[in-house]
Design a protein around this motif. Structure first.
Motif, PDB file in Angstrom:
ATOM      1  N   LEU A   2       0.769  -1.285   0.104  1.00 50.56           N
ATOM      2  CA  LEU A   2      -0.044   0.153   0.018  1.00 50.56           C
ATOM      3  C   LEU A   2       0.910   1.246  -0.103  1.00 50.56           C
ATOM      4  CD1 LEU A   2      -2.714   1.456   0.188  1.00 50.56           C
ATOM      5  CD2 LEU A   2      -2.664   1.241   2.597  1.00 50.56           C
ATOM      6  N   TYR A   3       0.940   2.070  -0.947  1.00 51.62           N
ATOM      7  CA  TYR A   3       1.521   3.186  -0.978  1.00 51.62           C
ATOM      8  C   TYR A   3       0.441   4.493  -0.715  1.00 51.62           C
ATOM      9  CZ  TYR A   3       4.917   0.981  -4.128  1.00 51.62           C
ATOM     10  OH  TYR A   3       6.225   0.063  -4.680  1.00 51.62           O
ATOM     11  N   VAL A   4       0.936   5.252   0.310  1.00 47.94           N
ATOM     12  CA  VAL A   4       0.164   6.355   0.768  1.00 47.94           C
ATOM     13  C   VAL A   4       0.997   7.444   0.075  1.00 47.94           C
ATOM     14  CG1 VAL A   4      -1.024   7.390   2.550  1.00 47.94           C
ATOM     15  CG2 VAL A   4      -0.401   5.093   2.862  1.00 47.94           C
ATOM     16  N   CYS A  60      -9.568   4.401   3.473  1.00 50.40           N
ATOM     17  CA  CYS A  60      -8.403   3.858   4.262  1.00 50.40           C
ATOM     18  C   CYS A  60      -8.669   2.183   4.338  1.00 50.40           C
ATOM     19  CB  CYS A  60      -7.964   4.352   5.239  1.00 50.40           C
ATOM     20  SG  CYS A  60      -7.307   6.141   5.368  1.00 50.40           S
ATOM     21  N   GLN A  61      -9.850   2.090   4.707  1.00 47.51           N
ATOM     22  CA  GLN A  61     -10.505   0.321   4.979  1.00 47.51           C
ATOM     23  C   GLN A  61     -10.303  -0.216   3.548  1.00 47.51           C
ATOM     24  OE1 GLN A  61     -10.779  -0.974   7.775  1.00 47.51           O
ATOM     25  NE2 GLN A  61     -11.498   0.523   9.378  1.00 47.51           N
ATOM     26  N   ALA A  62     -11.172   0.373   2.536  1.00 44.90           N
ATOM     27  CA  ALA A  62     -10.797  -0.303   1.398  1.00 44.90           C
ATOM     28  C   ALA A  62      -9.567  -0.485   0.772  1.00 44.90           C
ATOM     29  CB  ALA A  62     -11.785   0.898   0.361  1.00 44.90           C
ATOM     30  N   ALA A  63      -8.857   0.789   0.911  1.00 44.73           N
ATOM     31  CA  ALA A  63      -7.286   0.282   0.458  1.00 44.73           C
ATOM     32  C   ALA A  63      -6.684  -0.741   1.242  1.00 44.73           C
ATOM     33  CB  ALA A  63      -6.548   1.749   0.596  1.00 44.73           C
ATOM     34  N   LEU A  64      -6.665  -0.808   2.279  1.00 48.53           N
ATOM     35  CA  LEU A  64      -6.011  -1.934   3.464  1.00 48.53           C
ATOM     36  C   LEU A  64      -6.577  -3.230   2.877  1.00 48.53           C
ATOM     37  CD1 LEU A  64      -6.123   0.005   6.859  1.00 48.53           C
ATOM     38  CD2 LEU A  64      -4.077  -1.047   5.485  1.00 48.53           C
ATOM     39  N   GLU A  65      -7.891  -3.373   2.696  1.00 47.19           N
ATOM     40  CA  GLU A  65      -8.426  -4.441   2.197  1.00 47.19           C
ATOM     41  C   GLU A  65      -7.904  -5.154   0.818  1.00 47.19           C
ATOM     42  OE1 GLU A  65     -12.898  -6.460   1.343  1.00 47.19           O
ATOM     43  OE2 GLU A  65     -12.664  -4.679   2.572  1.00 47.19           O
ATOM     44  N   LEU A  66      -7.828  -4.255   0.084  1.00 48.17           N
ATOM     45  CA  LEU A  66      -7.392  -4.517  -1.467  1.00 48.17           C
ATOM     46  C   LEU A  66      -5.883  -4.901  -1.191  1.00 48.17           C
ATOM     47  CD1 LEU A  66      -8.896  -1.678  -3.340  1.00 48.17           C
ATOM     48  CD2 LEU A  66      -9.293  -3.994  -4.005  1.00 48.17           C
ATOM     49  N   ALA A  67      -4.999  -4.280  -0.548  1.00 50.80           N
ATOM     50  CA  ALA A  67      -3.528  -4.598  -0.137  1.00 50.80           C
ATOM     51  C   ALA A  67      -3.459  -5.920   0.517  1.00 50.80           C
ATOM     52  CB  ALA A  67      -3.057  -3.363   0.680  1.00 50.80           C
ATOM     53  N   GLN A  68      -4.228  -6.081   1.512  1.00 46.64           N
ATOM     54  CA  GLN A  68      -4.146  -7.411   2.105  1.00 46.64           C
ATOM     55  C   GLN A  68      -4.428  -8.584   1.236  1.00 46.64           C
ATOM     56  OE1 GLN A  68      -4.643  -7.879   6.507  1.00 46.64           O
ATOM     57  NE2 GLN A  68      -6.653  -8.807   6.040  1.00 46.64           N
ATOM     58  N   ASN A  69      -5.500  -8.381   0.262  1.00 45.71           N
ATOM     59  CA  ASN A  69      -5.913  -9.399  -0.652  1.00 45.71           C
ATOM     60  C   ASN A  69      -4.746  -9.369  -1.899  1.00 45.71           C
ATOM     61  OD1 ASN A  69      -7.958 -10.067   0.756  1.00 45.71           O
ATOM     62  ND2 ASN A  69      -9.493  -8.731  -0.161  1.00 45.71           N
ATOM     63  N   GLY A  70      -3.573  -8.716  -1.845  1.00 44.18           N
ATOM     64  CA  GLY A  70      -2.509  -8.741  -2.929  1.00 44.18           C
ATOM     65  C   GLY A  70      -2.394  -7.934  -4.029  1.00 44.18           C
ATOM     66  N   LYS A  71      -3.313  -6.876  -3.719  1.00 40.13           N
ATOM     67  CA  LYS A  71      -3.176  -5.760  -4.649  1.00 40.13           C
ATOM     68  C   LYS A  71      -2.119  -4.739  -4.439  1.00 40.13           C
ATOM     69  CE  LYS A  71      -6.646  -6.954  -7.440  1.00 40.13           C
ATOM     70  NZ  LYS A  71      -6.537  -7.547  -8.736  1.00 40.13           N
ATOM     71  N   THR A  72      -1.623  -3.903  -5.470  1.00 43.40           N
ATOM     72  CA  THR A  72      -0.655  -2.968  -5.130  1.00 43.40           C
ATOM     73  C   THR A  72      -1.700  -1.628  -5.154  1.00 43.40           C
ATOM     74  OG1 THR A  72       1.429  -4.160  -5.932  1.00 43.40           O
ATOM     75  CG2 THR A  72       1.420  -1.787  -5.836  1.00 43.40           C
ATOM     76  N   LEU A  93      -4.791   2.459  11.899  1.00 44.51           N
ATOM     77  CA  LEU A  93      -5.418   1.133  11.592  1.00 44.51           C
ATOM     78  C   LEU A  93      -4.614   0.140  11.574  1.00 44.51           C
ATOM     79  CD1 LEU A  93      -7.812   2.901   8.897  1.00 44.51           C
ATOM     80  CD2 LEU A  93      -8.620   2.054  10.959  1.00 44.51           C
ATOM     81  N   VAL A  94      -3.545   0.239  10.830  1.00 43.71           N
ATOM     82  CA  VAL A  94      -2.584  -0.974  10.756  1.00 43.71           C
ATOM     83  C   VAL A  94      -2.051  -1.166  12.116  1.00 43.71           C
ATOM     84  CG1 VAL A  94      -0.208  -1.714  10.156  1.00 43.71           C
ATOM     85  CG2 VAL A  94      -1.779  -0.684   8.417  1.00 43.71           C
ATOM     86  N   SER A  95      -1.824  -0.308  13.016  1.00 42.46           N
ATOM     87  CA  SER A  95      -1.495  -0.497  14.624  1.00 42.46           C
ATOM     88  C   SER A  95      -2.494  -1.121  15.368  1.00 42.46           C
ATOM     89  CB  SER A  95      -0.528   0.759  15.043  1.00 42.46           C
ATOM     90  OG  SER A  95      -1.382   1.940  15.364  1.00 42.46           O
ATOM     91  N   LYS A  96      -3.692  -0.719  15.126  1.00 37.46           N
ATOM     92  CA  LYS A  96      -4.762  -0.979  15.994  1.00 37.46           C
ATOM     93  C   LYS A  96      -5.770  -2.243  15.723  1.00 37.46           C
ATOM     94  CE  LYS A  96      -5.029   3.628  18.054  1.00 37.46           C
ATOM     95  NZ  LYS A  96      -5.459   4.849  18.137  1.00 37.46           N
ATOM     96  N   GLN A  97      -5.386  -2.451  14.355  1.00 37.78           N
ATOM     97  CA  GLN A  97      -6.296  -3.590  13.913  1.00 37.78           C
ATOM     98  C   GLN A  97      -5.305  -4.700  13.232  1.00 37.78           C
ATOM     99  OE1 GLN A  97      -9.264  -1.965  11.111  1.00 37.78           O
ATOM    100  NE2 GLN A  97     -10.080  -0.350  12.584  1.00 37.78           N
ATOM    101  N   ASP A  98      -6.138  -5.919  12.873  1.00 33.87           N
ATOM    102  CA  ASP A  98      -5.384  -6.972  12.494  1.00 33.87           C
ATOM    103  C   ASP A  98      -5.119  -6.846  10.886  1.00 33.87           C
ATOM    104  OD1 ASP A  98      -5.138  -8.053  14.989  1.00 33.87           O
ATOM    105  OD2 ASP A  98      -6.757  -9.121  14.647  1.00 33.87           O
ATOM    106  N   TRP A  99      -4.328  -6.107  10.414  1.00 31.56           N
ATOM    107  CA  TRP A  99      -3.860  -5.753   8.849  1.00 31.56           C
ATOM    108  C   TRP A  99      -2.591  -6.094   8.745  1.00 31.56           C
ATOM    109  CZ3 TRP A  99      -7.767  -5.063   5.753  1.00 31.56           C
ATOM    110  CH2 TRP A  99      -9.094  -4.361   6.211  1.00 31.56           C
ATOM    111  N   TYR A 100      -2.340  -6.988   7.745  1.00 31.38           N
ATOM    112  CA  TYR A 100      -1.092  -7.499   7.423  1.00 31.38           C
ATOM    113  C   TYR A 100      -0.727  -6.872   6.052  1.00 31.38           C
ATOM    114  CZ  TYR A 100      -2.012 -10.544  11.430  1.00 31.38           C
ATOM    115  OH  TYR A 100      -2.396 -10.915  12.568  1.00 31.38           O
TER     116      TYR A 100
END
Length: 241
Positions: A2-4, A60-72, A93-100
Motif C-alpha cells: 500500500l502506497y500512501v 482507508c479501509q478499502a485500500a487496506l482490504e485491497l492490499a491485504q488481498n494482494g493488490k498493489t 488502523l494498521v497498528s490497532k487492527q489486524d491488517w498485514y
C-alpha cells in the motif's frame, strides 16, 4: 503493498518522481474524487475507487482490504500525505487492527510550500500550520493554538480556512491574533496553489478581505519581521545584508 501518496498541490509538474512511479506500479487507485481527478492523466485504465468528503475511514479501509488481498494500491492525498492527509489514519488502523499490509508513505509538496513560492519567501523563519477545520479538533483547542502561535511570533499558515459551514472561523482567528500582531502585518492569500486557476493576493492583518478565501485557499500571516517589496512577501532569516 500500500502506497500512501502525496500528489502535491494539484499540478502534475509539482508531483514527485517517486509519487508518479508509485502510481504507475499500482494495480488500483483509491482516493477522494477531486484528487483522483487531478491525476487521471497518470491513471490510464486502472480501476479507481473514489469517495466524497468525510469518507476518509472508508477509503482507508478499502485500500487496506485491497492490499491485504494482494493488490498493489495507491491511496492518494493532495499535498503531503502526512500533513492533514491519509498517512496517519492508515498507520493508526494498521497498528490497532489486524491488517498485514506493507505500507510505504510517499511524500509530496504541501500547500504551504507551493503557496510560499507564489508569494515570495514568507516561510524563511519559524512557521506553523494550523487547520481551521473543527470537524476533528474542538474549536477551543484551535483557538488556543492560534493564540499561542501568534504570541510566539510564528508565521502562521492557515489550512481549511473558510467554508460554507465555517464562514466565521478565519475572521475569529484574525481577532485572536490581533493582540499579538501589528495591524500592518503582511498577509498572503493563495487560491488553488499549483493548479490551472491559481490566484494570489497580498494584504495586511487590518485590511484582510475574508470573502476572497475558501477551502481551496491557503492564508499565510507573517511575523513581526515580514515585509512586502516589489510584490513579494519576505520573512528575513536574520542574515546581515
Amino acid at each position: 503493498m500500500l502506497y500512501v501518496i502525496g500528489i502535491g498541490p494539484g499540478g502534475l509538474d509539482m508531483m514527485t518522481y517517486q509519487a508518479r512511479e508509485a502510481i504507475e506500479q499500482a494495480d488500483v487507485i483509491v482516493g477522494y474524487k477531486t484528487y483522483t481527478h487531478l491525476i487521471k492523466a497518470l491513471v490510464g485504465d486502472k480501476p479507481v475507487i473514489k469517495t466524497g468528503m468525510c469518507k476518509e475511514l472508508e477509503r482507508c479501509q478499502a485500500a487496506l482490504e485491497l492490499a491485504q488481498n494482494g493488490k498493489t494500491v495507491a491511496l492518494v492525498s493532495s499535498g503531503d500525505a502526512g500533513i492533514y492527509g491519509m498517512a496517519g489514519l492508515i498507520l493508526e488502523l494498521v497498528s490497532k487492527q489486524d491488517w498485514y499490509v506493507d505500507v510505504k508513505v510517499i511524500p509530496g509538496m504541501t500547500a504551504s510550500i507551493a503557496a510560499g513560492a507564489v508569494l515570495g519567501a514568507p516561510l524563511m523563519h519559524d512557521f506553523c500550520h494550523i487547520s481551521l477545520s473543527d470537524l476533528l479538533t474542538p474549536w477551543p483547542v484551535i483557538e488556543k493554538r492560534i493564540q499561542a502561535a501568534a504570541d510566539a511570533d510564528f508565521v502562521i499558515c492557515f489550512y481549511n480556512p473558510r467554508s460554507r459551514g465555517r464562514e466565521g472561523h478565519l475572521r475569529r482567528a484574525f481577532e485572536l491574533m490581533a493582540p499579538y500582531k501589528a495591524p500592518t502585518t503582511p498577509v498572503g492569500i493563495v487560491k488553488e496553489a499549483g493548479r490551472r486557476k491559481q490566484q494570489h493576493w497580498l494584504t495586511t492583518l487590518e485590511a484582510m478581505d475574508f470573502e476572497l478565501v475558501d477551502m481551496r485557499t491557503l492564508v499565510v500571516v507573517g511575523n513581526q519581521s515580514t515585509y512586502v517589496d516589489n510584490g513579494l512577501m519576505v520573512t528575513p532569516r536574520g542574515y546581515q545584508v
